[in-house]
Design a protein around this motif. Structure first.
Motif, PDB file in Angstrom:
ATOM      1  N   GLY A 453     -12.998  39.755  -8.919  1.00 21.09           N
ATOM      2  CA  GLY A 453     -14.021  40.044  -9.904  1.00 21.09           C
ATOM      3  C   GLY A 453     -15.110  40.975  -9.435  1.00 21.09           C
ATOM      4  O   GLY A 453     -16.135  41.123 -10.107  1.00 21.09           O
ATOM      5  N   LEU A 454     -14.930  41.636  -8.298  1.00 25.94           N
ATOM      6  CA  LEU A 454     -15.925  42.564  -7.772  1.00 25.94           C
ATOM      7  C   LEU A 454     -15.436  43.988  -8.004  1.00 25.94           C
ATOM      8  O   LEU A 454     -14.739  44.566  -7.181  1.00 25.94           O
ATOM      9  CB  LEU A 454     -16.170  42.302  -6.282  1.00 25.94           C
ATOM     10  CG  LEU A 454     -16.568  40.867  -5.935  1.00 25.94           C
ATOM     11  CD1 LEU A 454     -16.634  40.673  -4.426  1.00 25.94           C
ATOM     12  CD2 LEU A 454     -17.891  40.506  -6.584  1.00 25.94           C
ATOM     13  N   GLY A 455     -15.755  44.530  -9.165  1.00 23.69           N
ATOM     14  CA  GLY A 455     -15.230  45.823  -9.560  1.00 23.69           C
ATOM     15  C   GLY A 455     -14.014  45.704 -10.446  1.00 23.69           C
ATOM     16  O   GLY A 455     -13.494  46.689 -10.955  1.00 23.69           O
ATOM     17  N   GLY A 456     -13.550  44.493 -10.649  1.00 17.55           N
ATOM     18  CA  GLY A 456     -12.471  44.185 -11.579  1.00 17.55           C
ATOM     19  C   GLY A 456     -12.885  42.982 -12.404  1.00 17.55           C
ATOM     20  O   GLY A 456     -13.894  42.337 -12.120  1.00 17.55           O
ATOM     21  N   GLU A 457     -12.122  42.682 -13.444  1.00 13.53           N
ATOM     22  CA  GLU A 457     -12.449  41.520 -14.267  1.00 13.53           C
ATOM     23  C   GLU A 457     -12.051  40.229 -13.549  1.00 13.53           C
ATOM     24  O   GLU A 457     -11.126  40.219 -12.740  1.00 13.53           O
ATOM     25  CB  GLU A 457     -11.714  41.615 -15.608  1.00 13.53           C
ATOM     26  CG  GLU A 457     -12.168  42.776 -16.483  1.00 13.53           C
ATOM     27  CD  GLU A 457     -13.640  42.698 -16.843  1.00 13.53           C
ATOM     28  OE1 GLU A 457     -14.146  41.583 -17.071  1.00 13.53           O
ATOM     29  OE2 GLU A 457     -14.297  43.762 -16.871  1.00 13.53           O
ATOM     30  N   GLY A 458     -12.762  39.157 -13.864  1.00 10.64           N
ATOM     31  CA  GLY A 458     -12.402  37.874 -13.267  1.00 10.64           C
ATOM     32  C   GLY A 458     -13.582  37.187 -12.623  1.00 10.64           C
ATOM     33  O   GLY A 458     -14.724  37.624 -12.725  1.00 10.64           O
ATOM     34  N   TYR A 459     -13.306  36.114 -11.942  1.00  8.73           N
ATOM     35  CA  TYR A 459     -14.325  35.282 -11.318  1.00  8.73           C
ATOM     36  C   TYR A 459     -14.104  35.249  -9.815  1.00  8.73           C
ATOM     37  O   TYR A 459     -13.081  35.701  -9.306  1.00  8.73           O
ATOM     38  CB  TYR A 459     -14.293  33.862 -11.903  1.00  8.73           C
ATOM     39  CG  TYR A 459     -12.938  33.209 -11.806  1.00  8.73           C
ATOM     40  CD1 TYR A 459     -12.584  32.462 -10.686  1.00  8.73           C
ATOM     41  CD2 TYR A 459     -12.007  33.350 -12.827  1.00  8.73           C
ATOM     42  CE1 TYR A 459     -11.338  31.879 -10.580  1.00  8.73           C
ATOM     43  CE2 TYR A 459     -10.749  32.760 -12.731  1.00  8.73           C
ATOM     44  CZ  TYR A 459     -10.418  32.029 -11.621  1.00  8.73           C
ATOM     45  OH  TYR A 459      -9.182  31.453 -11.513  1.00  8.73           O
ATOM     46  N   LEU A 460     -15.076  34.683  -9.109  1.00 10.06           N
ATOM     47  CA  LEU A 460     -15.078  34.692  -7.641  1.00 10.06           C
ATOM     48  C   LEU A 460     -14.841  33.306  -7.071  1.00 10.06           C
ATOM     49  O   LEU A 460     -15.309  32.303  -7.619  1.00 10.06           O
ATOM     50  CB  LEU A 460     -16.429  35.216  -7.135  1.00 10.06           C
ATOM     51  CG  LEU A 460     -16.702  35.138  -5.631  1.00 10.06           C
ATOM     52  CD1 LEU A 460     -15.825  36.113  -4.865  1.00 10.06           C
ATOM     53  CD2 LEU A 460     -18.173  35.402  -5.349  1.00 10.06           C
TER      54      LEU A 460
END
Length: 493
Positions: A453-460
């Protein structure tokens, strides 16, 4: 979701403690017996491992305290969990510079700016909002499935990301309604204890709960085994190598295991080579390649191989020649005899997470100031290709065609099914590699960090359960599903 008044939260806790006090008083004769007062916990503390603010010298006492905190948290409901998470996220953000520096000084691996960066993104870790119940309604009534906590989670931390992994796990596990008992890596134990103390102080001050997050002050294999066998620990969460994963899975408890990886990259003839070079440096150099998802080896189709090497240099990576690579390899790996009598490389721990300039010095090379990543041409059998070396040195292998690149990448990934990356504009190639690699993370045309999710969709999350299949962990990962059925009632349609 409405916010519960903090005075009300404290009131609930005080009420629960009062009821617990009555129960204790009723059982006073048994509790006062000397044998019960000094339990033989079976560890080196000889029953004296009393802890404070979540930091304990004894697993049994830590587990007992964590279990008590679990019941306190349960009394506060979802609002209490949400507030505890807000406290943790706020403290982590407020202390990111100091804690990042402390961890770097203790572990001596990685980069300060990236240590801080890993603590600055905890707001991306999901919380209680992930625990919406599932409902089914029909002619026979309604059924509700909800996500219930286990109780005390026993968790193992890596030295590579001690405070970030601890904090991410706390957010997920407390959101699920659990308390946590950590056994950190000895090399990052002080960092873990520092964060645990700060989190517990604030949680106690604002919610009245003590020891919601516990850690072992001087962790060891012995303390790990005791956590695995402790009856008050209901579930295990592991971030570590194969040995600790195997031990946890033999504990008899459900174990959520983030095992080893050796993330591979394949670049075909249709790729944007400049973008690929930038992405590989961004991901492979992050915290000096300590990320488990970080690019570790690149396979490039021969027709664009030379141009890609030029793009790596343009993007700022430092190139090693064959002699320099050989010199660095001798410093980075040692060879030992395994049980079968065959020699295999072992990574030099002194170079794990070292700066690119340090590696260049060992190679007899010099790199410009600010160079974050080294690279060199290798064959597919080279130790830098086959081992999860966690150094900012990227081996780059020429392959005759895309299919061969995927085949060699699969061999180098060793079936960990952790992470793989492709740079291509050919959708058929993307599909082929995704199916062949069968990895938990599969990134297309981006740096490895986009998968979180860092520069892309989603969670960490800093725990990616590859071995046991849960994937990138969320609060749901640390719950058990409970079903409640009402027959022929409550359905109003």
């Amino acid at each position: 979701m409405s916010t519960l008044d903090q005075a009300a939260l404290k009131g609930v806790v005080e009420k629960v403690l009062a009821e617990l006090g009555k129960t204790t008083a009723a059982a006073a004769p048994a509790a006062a017996a000397p044998a019960a007062a000094k339990k033989d916990c079976g560890c080196s503390c000889n029953g004296t491992g009393v802890g404070s603010e979540g930091v304990f010298g004894c697993v049994d006492k830590a587990a007992e305290a964590a279990d008590h905190a679990f019941h306190q948290l349960k009394a506060l409901g979802v609002e209490g969990r949400s507030r505890a998470i807000e406290i943790v996220k706020g403290l982590c953000a407020a202390n990111k510079e100091a804690w990042g520096k402390f961890e770097l000084e203790e572990t001596k691996i990685g980069r300060l700016d990236h240590k801080i960066g890993k603590l600055d993104i905890m707001n991306r870790v999901p919380g209680v909002e992930w625990l919406r119940p599932d409902a089914m309604s029909g002619d026979f009534g309604i059924t509700l499935e909800e996500f219930a906590p286990y109780g005390v989670v026993g968790a193992i931390l890596p030295v590579t990301h001690s405070v970030p992994t601890l904090t991410g796990n706390v957010i997920n596990m407390v959101a699920a309604g659990n308390s946590v008992l950590f056994n950190p890596h000895p090399g990052g134990a002080k960092s873990a204890a520092m964060a645990v103390r700060e989190y517990n102080r604030a949680i106690k001050r604002e919610l009245g709960i003590e020891n919601l997050i516990c850690t072992i002050e001087e962790p060891s294999i012995e303390s790990f085994n005791q956590i695995c066998s402790n009856e008050q620990v209901s579930i295990m969460a592991i971030t570590g190598g194969p040995a600790v994963v195997q031990a946890a899975m033999k504990s008899g408890k459900r174990s959520i295991c983030a095992g080893p990886g050796n993330p591979v990259v394949v670049i075909d003839e249709t790729a944007d080579l400049a973008n690929a070079a930038r992405a590989i440096i961004e991901g492979g150099a992050f915290d000096n390649n300590l990320l488990c998802i970080g690019e570790k080896v690149v396979f490039v189709v021969a027709s664009v191989y030379g141009q890609f090497l030029k793009e790596m240099e343009k993007a700022g990576a430092g190139r090693l020649n064959s002699g320099q690579l050989e010199q660095l390899t001798k410093a980075a790996f040692t060879y030992k005899e395994d049980d079968g009598g065959c020699s295999h490389p072992a990574v030099n721990r002194d170079l794990i997470g070292a700066d690119a300039a340090v590696l260049a010095n060992h190679a007899g090379a010099s790199v410009p100031a600010g160079c974050e990543l080294l690279f060199a041409e290798t064959d597919a059998d080279h130790p830098f290709v086959q081992e999860e070396q966690m150094m900012p040195m990227m081996p780059i292998v020429s392959v005759p065609d895309f299919e061969t690149g995927v085949e060699l990448a699969k061999q180098a990934e060793h079936g960990y099914r952790h992470s793989a990356i492709i740079h291509s504009t050919n959708v058929a190639h993307m599909t082929h590699m995704g199916r062949e690699m069968d990895t938990t993370l599969f990134v297309k045309n981006g740096a490895c960090v986009t998968g979180l999710g860092l520069g892309g969709e989603g969670y960490l999350s800093y725990s990616i359960a590859t071995t046991t299949g849960e994937g990138i962990t969320t609060p749901k990962t640390f719950t058990r599903i409970r079903r409640c059925v009402m027959v022929e009632n409550l359905r109003i349609v």
